[in-house]
Each structure stands twice: as structure tokens, then as C-alpha cells.
Enzyme design. Structure first.
Site, PDB file in Angstrom:
ATOM      1  CE1 TYR A   1      -3.165  -2.959   0.269  1.00 55.54           C
ATOM      2  CE2 TYR A   1      -3.533  -2.431   2.568  1.00 55.54           C
ATOM      3  CZ  TYR A   1      -3.803  -3.203   1.464  1.00 55.54           C
ATOM      4  OH  TYR A   1      -4.718  -4.236   1.555  1.00 55.54           O
TER       5      TYR A   1
ATOM      6  N   GLY B   1     -17.065   0.927  -0.864  1.00 52.08           N
ATOM      7  CA  GLY B   1     -17.835   2.170  -0.748  1.00 52.08           C
ATOM      8  C   GLY B   1     -19.175   2.112  -1.448  1.00 52.08           C
TER       9      GLY B   1
HETATM   10  N1  LIG Z   1      -6.319  -8.399   1.211  1.00 51.10           N
HETATM   11  C1  LIG Z   1      -6.633  -7.717   0.151  1.00 51.10           C
HETATM   12  O1  LIG Z   1      -6.337  -8.097  -0.976  1.00 51.10           O
HETATM   13  C2  LIG Z   1      -7.376  -6.413   0.316  1.00 51.10           C
HETATM   14  C3  LIG Z   1      -8.018  -5.816  -0.783  1.00 51.10           C
HETATM   15  C4  LIG Z   1      -8.713  -4.619  -0.567  1.00 51.10           C
HETATM   16  C5  LIG Z   1      -8.763  -4.050   0.700  1.00 51.10           C
HETATM   17  N2  LIG Z   1      -8.107  -4.636   1.747  1.00 51.10           N
HETATM   18  C6  LIG Z   1      -8.145  -4.079   3.104  1.00 51.10           C
HETATM   19  O2  LIG Z   1      -9.498  -3.930   3.502  1.00 51.10           O
HETATM   20  C7  LIG Z   1      -9.744  -2.593   3.913  1.00 51.10           C
HETATM   21  C8  LIG Z   1     -11.184  -2.211   3.626  1.00 51.10           C
HETATM   22  O3  LIG Z   1     -11.529  -2.412   2.271  1.00 51.10           O
HETATM   23  P1  LIG Z   1     -11.757  -1.238   1.217  1.00 51.10           P
HETATM   24  O4  LIG Z   1     -11.172   0.038   1.738  1.00 51.10           O
HETATM   25  O5  LIG Z   1     -11.318  -1.778  -0.082  1.00 51.10           O
HETATM   26  O6  LIG Z   1     -13.320  -1.142   1.085  1.00 51.10           O
HETATM   27  P2  LIG Z   1     -14.550  -0.791   2.067  1.00 51.10           P
HETATM   28  O7  LIG Z   1     -14.118  -0.777   3.457  1.00 51.10           O
HETATM   29  O8  LIG Z   1     -15.641  -1.670   1.634  1.00 51.10           O
HETATM   30  O9  LIG Z   1     -14.910   0.675   1.565  1.00 51.10           O
HETATM   31  C9  LIG Z   1     -14.045   1.758   1.679  1.00 51.10           C
HETATM   32  C10 LIG Z   1     -14.643   2.900   0.897  1.00 51.10           C
HETATM   33  O10 LIG Z   1     -15.894   3.262   1.458  1.00 51.10           O
HETATM   34  C11 LIG Z   1     -15.922   4.616   1.848  1.00 51.10           C
HETATM   35  N3  LIG Z   1     -16.635   4.656   3.137  1.00 51.10           N
HETATM   36  C12 LIG Z   1     -16.244   4.124   4.324  1.00 51.10           C
HETATM   37  N4  LIG Z   1     -17.192   4.292   5.268  1.00 51.10           N
HETATM   38  C13 LIG Z   1     -18.203   4.952   4.664  1.00 51.10           C
HETATM   39  C14 LIG Z   1     -19.460   5.417   5.106  1.00 51.10           C
HETATM   40  N5  LIG Z   1     -19.866   5.236   6.353  1.00 51.10           N
HETATM   41  N6  LIG Z   1     -20.254   6.082   4.210  1.00 51.10           N
HETATM   42  C15 LIG Z   1     -19.849   6.264   2.929  1.00 51.10           C
HETATM   43  N7  LIG Z   1     -18.673   5.849   2.440  1.00 51.10           N
HETATM   44  C16 LIG Z   1     -17.853   5.187   3.307  1.00 51.10           C
HETATM   45  C17 LIG Z   1     -14.484   5.046   1.922  1.00 51.10           C
HETATM   46  O11 LIG Z   1     -14.344   6.380   1.503  1.00 51.10           O
HETATM   47  P3  LIG Z   1     -13.797   7.541   2.502  1.00 51.10           P
HETATM   48  O12 LIG Z   1     -12.375   7.226   2.752  1.00 51.10           O
HETATM   49  O13 LIG Z   1     -14.001   8.757   1.671  1.00 51.10           O
HETATM   50  O14 LIG Z   1     -14.668   7.462   3.715  1.00 51.10           O
HETATM   51  C18 LIG Z   1     -13.788   4.131   0.902  1.00 51.10           C
HETATM   52  O15 LIG Z   1     -13.836   4.693  -0.388  1.00 51.10           O
HETATM   53  C19 LIG Z   1      -8.692  -1.787   3.149  1.00 51.10           C
HETATM   54  O16 LIG Z   1      -8.465  -0.535   3.746  1.00 51.10           O
HETATM   55  C20 LIG Z   1      -7.496  -2.711   3.204  1.00 51.10           C
HETATM   56  O17 LIG Z   1      -6.831  -2.550   4.451  1.00 51.10           O
HETATM   57  C21 LIG Z   1      -7.437  -5.821   1.552  1.00 51.10           C
END
Ligand SMILES: NC(=O)c1ccc[n+]([C@@H]2O[C@H](COP(=O)([O-])OP(=O)(O)OC[C@H]3O[C@@H](n4cnc5c(N)ncnc54)[C@H](OP(=O)(O)O)[C@@H]3O)[C@@H](O)[C@H]2O)c1
Length: 327
Positions: A57, A207
Site C-alpha cells: 500500500y 464504498g
Molecule cells: N487483502 C486484500 O487483498 C485487500 C483488498 C482490498 C482491501 N483490503 C483491506 O481492507 C480494507 C477495507 O476495504 P476497502 O477500503 O477496499 O473497502 P470498504 O471498506 O468496503 O470501503 C471503503 C470505501 O468506502 C468509503 N466509506 C467508508 N465508510 C463509509 C461510510 N460510512 N459512508 C460512505 N462511504 C464510506 C471510503 O471512503 P472515505 O475514505 O471517503 O470514507 C472508501 O472509499 C482496506 O483498507 C485494506 O486494508 C485488503
């Protein structure tokens, strides 16, 4: 703060973790470092003790951020990071050779400002390296005191079993939300059988499930979601059906879409610890509100039934990334 245990390992963490990727990587340019430090410290003050990052990251930037932000309470938090890409760069392909893992961990320890990694995941299974060699390397690193727990990410059934036979796996981290439920079929029974915890990534559908994204949303040109078939504007239009389903439940209960999406995720198994990502304090607080929302068996079957009638448009990854997931 409610706590949960990841499988049989005894590793206890806050029932919701914090996904930190989007602070530095994936969803547009890196955010201001000082603002993110303050967000991470607020998350800890609000009771979050489980922070998710990866070497790739940034690359590296996100681990450096966590290293600085979490230093004042390092021994009170669980830091999870990941290895497995060539030179730590997800654009360069996979690399889980034992010699790379050993190099990789030294970099992660330094950037994270720590002498031990609480949970060390292989980011993707590397078809060129037997999983036994990966698990054996982590076993050695555990014996050397550099790692506390072993994790896998997006690993398939056979890889999980083979790895676990060499070094018990504490957690599997894979995508899981109302619009990606594939892990339920083959993976959940294995996790239950072997006593492995599950850490859903993208529990808010990157999101999408929150109702803050529609077909007119323009992502930054560097945003990874531009490359995902499921996020193509036409697909977003069709997939709004999921958002509407959550929206209806949310309105009936006076809560938000994100809270329903997370409560649904938490309700599936007691050994699930989702890691929603956000860069905004008010959303972090909103997401934590999901812990107070209990969905009844009737609510869950209503969601199941409604969701089963919706066809998802677009695959979750483009083909080259789909190939390395779930192996
Ligand atoms: N192992 C893997 O291959 C892998 C792949 C992807 C992700 N990950 C991990 O999983 C974590 C979470 O997944 P993710 O970030 O991909 O997706 P997520 O948690 O499903 O969604 C994050 C997105 O949602 C928005 N968001 C968060 N809370 C919100 C709310 N209450 N209302 C509206 N929008 C909201 C955020 O924007 P804002 O920042 O603008 O709030 C961001 O764009 C990552 O940070 C990473 O650490 C791991």
C-alpha cells in the site's frame, strides 16, 4: 468496545478493525499524513485495536504512516500487514519466495516501527512457491519472535489446508459483503473446521454499498475502482439494486446503509472481524455504530431473500487480478 477472537488462536481484537489502505493507496492520491495520523489516533481512542495495512500500500507509505501514528500505543494494538508481491509492489507480480519474505519482513518491521508483526498475511497465493514453504518460513519467523500470527489473503480451500498443516493459520482475509458472498460456499466450512478467523475486506463493497456512489460518480484517474468491471458506470446503475435493498432496511431502522452492511457482515459468524476503510472521522464513527445494531434472524432472511433476486453486474476484478484471487 466489543471484542472478537479470530478463530481458535486466542488473538482478540476490536469487533471492527480499521482498513488503512485508502489513506495512502488505491482510492486516489494519498491523503495528508498529519490528518491520517490524527484519524488513526482517534480510531484507537474510540476503541479500535485492529489496524490493517500491507507492504504494497503505497508501496510502503501506508506502513510508514501506521508506524508513526500507532507508536504511542504500539503494545495495545494489533497490526496486520502483508507480504507477497515482487519488491513489495503489487504492479510487479507475485513473490513469496522464502528469501523475499525474509527481506520483506525486515522492511515492514522498520516502517511499522516495531520488532514484531502481530498478524502477517500472505497477500496472494504464489503459484510458483509451494504454500508449505511459505508456511514454513512464517513458522521460523514466529520462532524467531518476529511474527505472532500467520494469515492468508484470498487463499483457496486447498491452500488453506496445506498451509495450516505446517503452521496454524490465525485468519483468512478475503473480500466479503452482500455483493460478494462466494467465501460462504467452500471457505466458511473450512475456517469453522480448522478454527481460523475471517477478516472481510471491502465489507462496504469498496464504498458502493453505502449509497454514496452512483453511476455519475467520477473517481480520481488514479482510483483503482476505475479498472473494476463491477464499477463500470452501467454496472453501477444495475447494482444500485443492492444499495436500494440496504437503503430500505436502513430507513426503516433510522440507521445508514453502511451500518446495515457492516451489521449484516458481523451477524454471519462470531469469528468474523470486518475491516471497513475510511479516511474520515465522521464515517469511522458512523461505521462503529454498526456494533450497536443487531439484525434479527428475520432481518437476515429478509435480506437474503431480497438479495437472492438481484443479479450482480460485472466481475469484481479485471481478468489478470481475478486469476490470482482465491487460489
Ligand atoms: N487483502 C486484500 O487483498 C485487500 C483488498 C482490498 C482491501 N483490503 C483491506 O481492507 C480494507 C477495507 O476495504 P476497502 O477500503 O477496499 O473497502 P470498504 O471498506 O468496503 O470501503 C471503503 C470505501 O468506502 C468509503 N466509506 C467508508 N465508510 C463509509 C461510510 N460510512 N459512508 C460512505 N462511504 C464510506 C471510503 O471512503 P472515505 O475514505 O471517503 O470514507 C472508501 O472509499 C482496506 O483498507 C485494506 O486494508 C485488503
Amino acid at each position: 468496545m466489543q471484542k472478537r477472537k479470530l478463530g481458535n488462536s486466542g488473538l482478540e481484537v476490536s469487533a471492527l478493525g480499521l482498513g488503512c489502505m485508502g489513506m495512502s493507496f488505491g482510492y486516489g492520491p494519498a491523503h495528508d499524513k498529519n490528518e491520517m495520523i490524527s484519524l488513526l489516533r482517534s480510531a484507537y481512542e474510540k476503541g479500535i485495536t485492529f489496524f490493517d495495512t500491507a507492504e504494497c500500500y503505497g508501496p510502503h507509505l501506508n506502513e510508514e504512516l501506521l508506524g508513526e501514528a500507532l507508536a504511542p500505543f504500539r503494545d495495545k494494538v494489533v497490526i496486520a500487514t502483508k507480504f507477497g508481491f515482487l519488491e513489495g509492489d503489487s504492479k510487479k507480480g507475485l513473490d513469496s519466495r522464502p528469501e523475499w519474505i525474509r527481506k520483506s519482513i525486515e522492511g515492514s518491521l522498520k516502517r511499522l516501527n516495531t520488532d514484531v508483526i502481530d498478524l502477517y498475511y500472505q497477500h496472494r497465493v504464489d503459484p510458483n512457491v509451494p504454500i508449505e514453504d511459505v508456511a514454513g518460513t512464517i513458522k521460523d519467523l514466529i520462532q524467531e519472535g518476529k511474527v505472532k500470527h500467520f494469515g492468508l489473503s484470498e487463499a483457496g480451500a486447498e491452500s488453506i489446508r496445506r498451509a495450516h498443516a505446517v503452521q496454524p493459520v490465525t485468519a483468512l482475509q478475503s473480500e466479503y459483503s452482500l455483493w460478494w458472498r462466494t467465501p460462504e460456499e467452500e471457505i466458511f466450512p473450512i475456517l469453522e473446521e480448522l478454527g481460523i478467523g475471517f477478516v472481510p475486506f471491502s465489507p462496504l463493497g469498496r464504498g458502493f454499498l453505502t449509497a454514496k456512489i452512483d453511476e455519475n460518480t467520477q473517481f480520481d484517474s488514479s482510483d483503482f475502482r476505475n479498472s473494476l468491471p463491477r464499477f463500470a458506470p452501467e454496472a453501477r446503475k444495475t447494482n444500485q439494486a443492492f444499495v436500494e435493498l440496504l437503503g430500505k432496511m436502513a430507513a426503516d431502522r433510522g440507521v445508514t446503509n453502511a451500518q446495515i452492511a457492516l451489521a449484516w457482515n458481523l451477524a454471519q459468524k462470531p469469528w468474523i472481524v470486518p475491516i471497513p476503510g475510511t479516511t474520515k472521522l465522521h464515517r469511522l464513527e458512523e461505521n462503529l455504530g454498526a456494533l450497536d445494531l443487531k439484525l434479527s434472524a428475520a432481518d437476515l432472511s429478509e435480506i437474503n431473500e431480497a438479495a437472492s433476486k438481484i443479479t450482480i453486474e460485472g466481475s469484481r476484478y479485471p481478468e489478470h487480478l481475478q486469476k490470482i484471487a482465491g487460489k
